[in-house]
Write a protein that holds these residues in place. Structure first.
Motif, PDB file in Angstrom:
ATOM      1  N   ILE B  99     -40.312 -14.085  17.574  1.00  0.00           N
ATOM      2  CA  ILE B  99     -41.517 -13.575  16.910  1.00  0.00           C
ATOM      3  C   ILE B  99     -42.781 -14.385  17.219  1.00  0.00           C
ATOM      4  CG2 ILE B  99     -42.568 -13.110  14.634  1.00  0.00           C
ATOM      5  CD1 ILE B  99     -39.861 -12.063  13.735  1.00  0.00           C
ATOM      6  N   PRO B 100     -42.712 -15.733  17.186  1.00  0.00           N
ATOM      7  CA  PRO B 100     -43.941 -16.488  17.487  1.00  0.00           C
ATOM      8  C   PRO B 100     -44.555 -16.120  18.831  1.00  0.00           C
ATOM      9  CG  PRO B 100     -42.271 -17.943  16.593  1.00  0.00           C
ATOM     10  CD  PRO B 100     -41.608 -16.606  16.797  1.00  0.00           C
ATOM     11  N   PHE B 101     -43.715 -15.936  19.838  1.00  0.00           N
ATOM     12  CA  PHE B 101     -44.225 -15.566  21.162  1.00  0.00           C
ATOM     13  C   PHE B 101     -44.941 -14.210  21.114  1.00  0.00           C
ATOM     14  CE2 PHE B 101     -43.289 -12.886  24.922  1.00  0.00           C
ATOM     15  CZ  PHE B 101     -44.169 -13.489  25.816  1.00  0.00           C
ATOM     16  N   LEU B 102     -44.364 -13.261  20.376  1.00  0.00           N
ATOM     17  CA  LEU B 102     -44.959 -11.926  20.293  1.00  0.00           C
ATOM     18  C   LEU B 102     -46.305 -11.969  19.567  1.00  0.00           C
ATOM     19  CD1 LEU B 102     -41.778  -9.787  19.525  1.00  0.00           C
ATOM     20  CD2 LEU B 102     -42.882 -10.203  21.731  1.00  0.00           C
ATOM     21  N   LEU B 103     -46.364 -12.752  18.507  1.00  0.00           N
ATOM     22  CA  LEU B 103     -47.621 -12.871  17.765  1.00  0.00           C
ATOM     23  C   LEU B 103     -48.688 -13.508  18.652  1.00  0.00           C
ATOM     24  CD1 LEU B 103     -46.382 -14.002  14.210  1.00  0.00           C
ATOM     25  CD2 LEU B 103     -46.815 -11.683  15.070  1.00  0.00           C
ATOM     26  N   GLU B 104     -48.248 -14.487  19.444  1.00  0.00           N
ATOM     27  CA  GLU B 104     -49.165 -15.166  20.350  1.00  0.00           C
ATOM     28  C   GLU B 104     -49.711 -14.203  21.396  1.00  0.00           C
ATOM     29  OE1 GLU B 104     -48.015 -18.870  22.828  1.00  0.00           O
ATOM     30  OE2 GLU B 104     -47.627 -19.276  20.694  1.00  0.00           O
ATOM     31  N   SER B 105     -48.878 -13.239  21.789  1.00  0.00           N
ATOM     32  CA  SER B 105     -49.324 -12.314  22.833  1.00  0.00           C
ATOM     33  C   SER B 105     -50.151 -11.158  22.264  1.00  0.00           C
ATOM     34  CB  SER B 105     -48.133 -11.798  23.635  1.00  0.00           C
ATOM     35  OG  SER B 105     -47.303 -11.025  22.801  1.00  0.00           O
ATOM     36  N   GLY B 106     -50.497 -11.250  20.985  1.00  0.00           N
ATOM     37  CA  GLY B 106     -51.460 -10.286  20.454  1.00  0.00           C
ATOM     38  C   GLY B 106     -50.898  -9.255  19.491  1.00  0.00           C
ATOM     39  N   VAL B 107     -49.606  -9.361  19.179  1.00  0.00           N
ATOM     40  CA  VAL B 107     -49.038  -8.438  18.196  1.00  0.00           C
ATOM     41  C   VAL B 107     -49.426  -8.932  16.801  1.00  0.00           C
ATOM     42  CG1 VAL B 107     -46.891  -7.457  17.284  1.00  0.00           C
ATOM     43  CG2 VAL B 107     -47.126  -7.905  19.741  1.00  0.00           C
ATOM     44  N   ALA B 108     -49.867  -8.013  15.932  1.00  0.00           N
ATOM     45  CA  ALA B 108     -50.388  -8.426  14.627  1.00  0.00           C
ATOM     46  C   ALA B 108     -49.270  -8.832  13.675  1.00  0.00           C
ATOM     47  CB  ALA B 108     -51.208  -7.295  14.011  1.00  0.00           C
ATOM     48  N   ILE B 109     -48.174  -8.101  13.723  1.00  0.00           N
ATOM     49  CA  ILE B 109     -47.072  -8.410  12.805  1.00  0.00           C
ATOM     50  C   ILE B 109     -45.786  -7.768  13.333  1.00  0.00           C
ATOM     51  CG2 ILE B 109     -47.441  -6.408  11.300  1.00  0.00           C
ATOM     52  CD1 ILE B 109     -46.814  -8.234   8.886  1.00  0.00           C
ATOM     53  N   ILE B 110     -44.680  -8.439  13.073  1.00  0.00           N
ATOM     54  CA  ILE B 110     -43.367  -7.862  13.389  1.00  0.00           C
ATOM     55  C   ILE B 110     -42.622  -7.652  12.075  1.00  0.00           C
ATOM     56  CG2 ILE B 110     -41.110  -8.279  14.465  1.00  0.00           C
ATOM     57  CD1 ILE B 110     -43.158  -7.817  16.593  1.00  0.00           C
ATOM     58  N   PHE B 111     -42.211  -6.417  11.839  1.00  0.00           N
ATOM     59  CA  PHE B 111     -41.413  -6.128  10.652  1.00  0.00           C
ATOM     60  C   PHE B 111     -39.941  -6.254  11.011  1.00  0.00           C
ATOM     61  CE2 PHE B 111     -45.404  -3.809   9.970  1.00  0.00           C
ATOM     62  CZ  PHE B 111     -45.778  -4.331   8.741  1.00  0.00           C
ATOM     63  N   THR B 112     -39.280  -7.183  10.390  1.00  0.00           N
ATOM     64  CA  THR B 112     -37.865  -7.414  10.706  1.00  0.00           C
ATOM     65  C   THR B 112     -36.997  -6.428   9.922  1.00  0.00           C
ATOM     66  OG1 THR B 112     -37.966  -9.141   9.040  1.00  0.00           O
ATOM     67  CG2 THR B 112     -38.085  -9.836  11.329  1.00  0.00           C
ATOM     68  N   PRO B 113     -35.750  -6.242  10.352  1.00  0.00           N
ATOM     69  CA  PRO B 113     -34.866  -5.292   9.661  1.00  0.00           C
ATOM     70  C   PRO B 113     -34.809  -5.617   8.174  1.00  0.00           C
ATOM     71  CG  PRO B 113     -33.836  -6.059  11.681  1.00  0.00           C
ATOM     72  CD  PRO B 113     -35.097  -6.847  11.532  1.00  0.00           C
ATOM     73  N   GLY B 114     -34.820  -4.570   7.366  1.00  0.00           N
ATOM     74  CA  GLY B 114     -34.791  -4.789   5.931  1.00  0.00           C
ATOM     75  C   GLY B 114     -36.166  -4.687   5.297  1.00  0.00           C
TER      76      GLY B 114
END
Ligand SMILES: Nc1nc2c(ncn2[C@@H]2O[C@H](COP(=O)(O)OP(=O)(O)O)[C@@H](O)[C@H]2O)c(=O)[nH]1
Ligand SMILES: [Mg+2]
Lengths: 301, 133
Positions: B99-114
């Protein structure tokens, strides 16, 4: 440069944003659209209507492929219903047109009805106008297709295609109930299924029994999924342009757009439900309220 | 007033789009306009669609494990096309350590399962509705 200037120059982002503010009735949409409308009247506008699931989107996809093979640029406005409860919408027509997503000659826009009846949105003609001003050769408008209330598109599109499915008794009922007059061309789609010949025959019989017309709507069988019958459909569309009163249709589009603006300025901005409730307190009945309101604005009731 | 428009896409080759459809429906029920593009969209197709549709946000559902390439490809293309104002969010099966890498690449938020769909709606309201109104 204004959004309209950039859209006219062909810039997709600006055109898309302009469609947005025309749809939302926000920002400077009126000034922008004044510029856009001055650049319209060149594209050929095709309407596609018919019951949900009859294959309108798939047929649109096949028509896009056809016109692209001729080197023509295409704009598509695909209308789906807004939820009357939440005002939200799921706009899924693009699923069937996915192969054109990376083609710069194709611009597809999903549109929600936002409470407008008749199978279109208030903004539908503005969106078509923006495509036209961008220089699109062909504009396809896919309506909601609720069944019997599709008269809007027949007066607004240069050529109106009505899609039916084989053996769908309900469809034939709908046709009897007035959609016969709406179609410039009938498509019996899903001709890979049983009963297509029969449905086509029934349609032809009904047309022949109906009032005599200068343009007799052809009945074309297609398998949109396999892009079969599309040449013949396109031929019908091309032929119909010689019979269609395109100036009349363009006029109808201008009127649709004008009514949209009037409604926005008059109803949504002045004669709002809140204002009406207020006036009702002193005037009592809806007619008195309206007459008084019109008079206050210098209009005869 | 303007309506929030959100593109929901399901890139990658893996099978079903149940999760994406559930999110799409709950966003519709919250009053948003959802453009749904179906399965197997490439990052290019997703970005072109987002621009044509003038959406405020792109929601990506990924189950295939390709998140580390798909998300940066999308945010990169958005940047290239001058459309970085479009918010990108994601969900699906994504390990916490990625997740940290994805946020760094410009994704605002990742919703994890659940995550509940209410959380997604809350995010849209805070991040987007507030901005356009
Ligand atoms: N068998 C068959 N199915 C088709 C054909 N054209 C479309 N379909 C299917 O019919 C369903 C509805 O198509 P769609 O284009 O979304 O219909 P719309 O709701 O009228 O836009 C989809 O599952 C299509 O794959 C066809 O020619 N033959
Ligand atoms: Mg459709």
């Amino acid at each position: 440069m204004s959004l309209a200037d950039r859209a006219i120059a062909g810039e997709v982002r600006a055109a898309a944003r302009l469609m947005r503010i025309a749809d939302d009735r926000t920002g400077d949409y009126i000034q922008e659209m004044v510029k856009i409308w001055a650049h319209t009247g060149h594209a050929r506008i095709i309407g596609i209507t018919g019951a949900p699931g009859s294959g309108k989107s798939t047929l649109t996809d096949a028509l896009i492929t056809h016109y692209r093979s001729l080197g023509k640029s295409v704009g598509v406005a695909a209308v789906d219903p807004s939820s009357p409860f939440s005002g939200g919408a799921i706009l899924g027509d693009r699923i069937r047109m996915a192969t054109h997503a990376n083609d710069e000659g194709v611009f597809i826009r999903s549109v929600a009805t936002r409470g407008h009846l008749g199978g279109l949105s208030v903004s539908a003609m503005d969106i078509a106008a923006i495509f036209d001003a961008m220089g699109k050769d062909i504009i396809i408008i896919e309506t909601v297709g609720v069944g019997q209330d599709e008269v809007d598109i027949s007066s607004l599109a240069d050529t109106c295609i009505v899609v039916v499915m084989p053996g769908a008794g309900d469809d034939i009922q709908a046709i009897k109930a007035g959609i016969l007059e709406v179609a410039d061309i009938f498509v019996v789609n899903k001709a890979d299924r049983d009963g297509a010949d029969r449905t086509a025959r029934d349609l032809k019989t009904m047309l022949e029994l109906g009032a005599k017309r200068v343009w007799m709507p052809p009945v074309v069988k297609t398998i949109a999924l396999k892009k079969s019958g599309i040449e013949e459909l396109a031929e019908g569309i091309a032929l119909h342009s010689n019979y269609s009163d395109n100036e009349d249709k363009h006029f109808a589009r201008l009127y649709h757009a004008a009514l949209g603006l009037l409604k926005d300025r008059l109803v949504n901005s002045c004669f709002t439900p809140d204002r009406f409730r207020e006036l009702l307190k002193t005037q009592g009945d809806p007619y008195s309220v309206t007459i008084k309101w019109l008079k206050n604005h210098g209009l005869e009731a | 007033m303007g309506k929030v428009r959100i593109l929901i896409a399901k890139p990658g080759l893996d099978g079903h789009d149940r999760g994406a459809k559930v999110v799409a429906r709950s966003l519709r029920d919250a009053g948003f306009e959802v453009i749904y593009t179906g399965l197997r969209q490439t990052p290019e197709a997703i970005v072109n669609t987002a621009i044509q549709e003038d959406v405020d946000a792109i929601g990506i559902s990924i189950l295939s494990g390709a998140h580390n390439t798909v998300f940066p490809a999308i945010t990169g293309l958005l940047k290239e096309k001058g459309a970085s104002d479009i918010v990108v969010f994601g969900g699906g099966v994504i390990p916490d350590e990625d997740i940290p890498f994805l946020l760094e690449s410009g994704v605002a938020i990742i919703f994890t399962p659940g995550t509940s769909t209410e959380d997604v709606i809350k995010f849209v309201n805070e991040k987007i509705t507030a901005k356009i109104h």
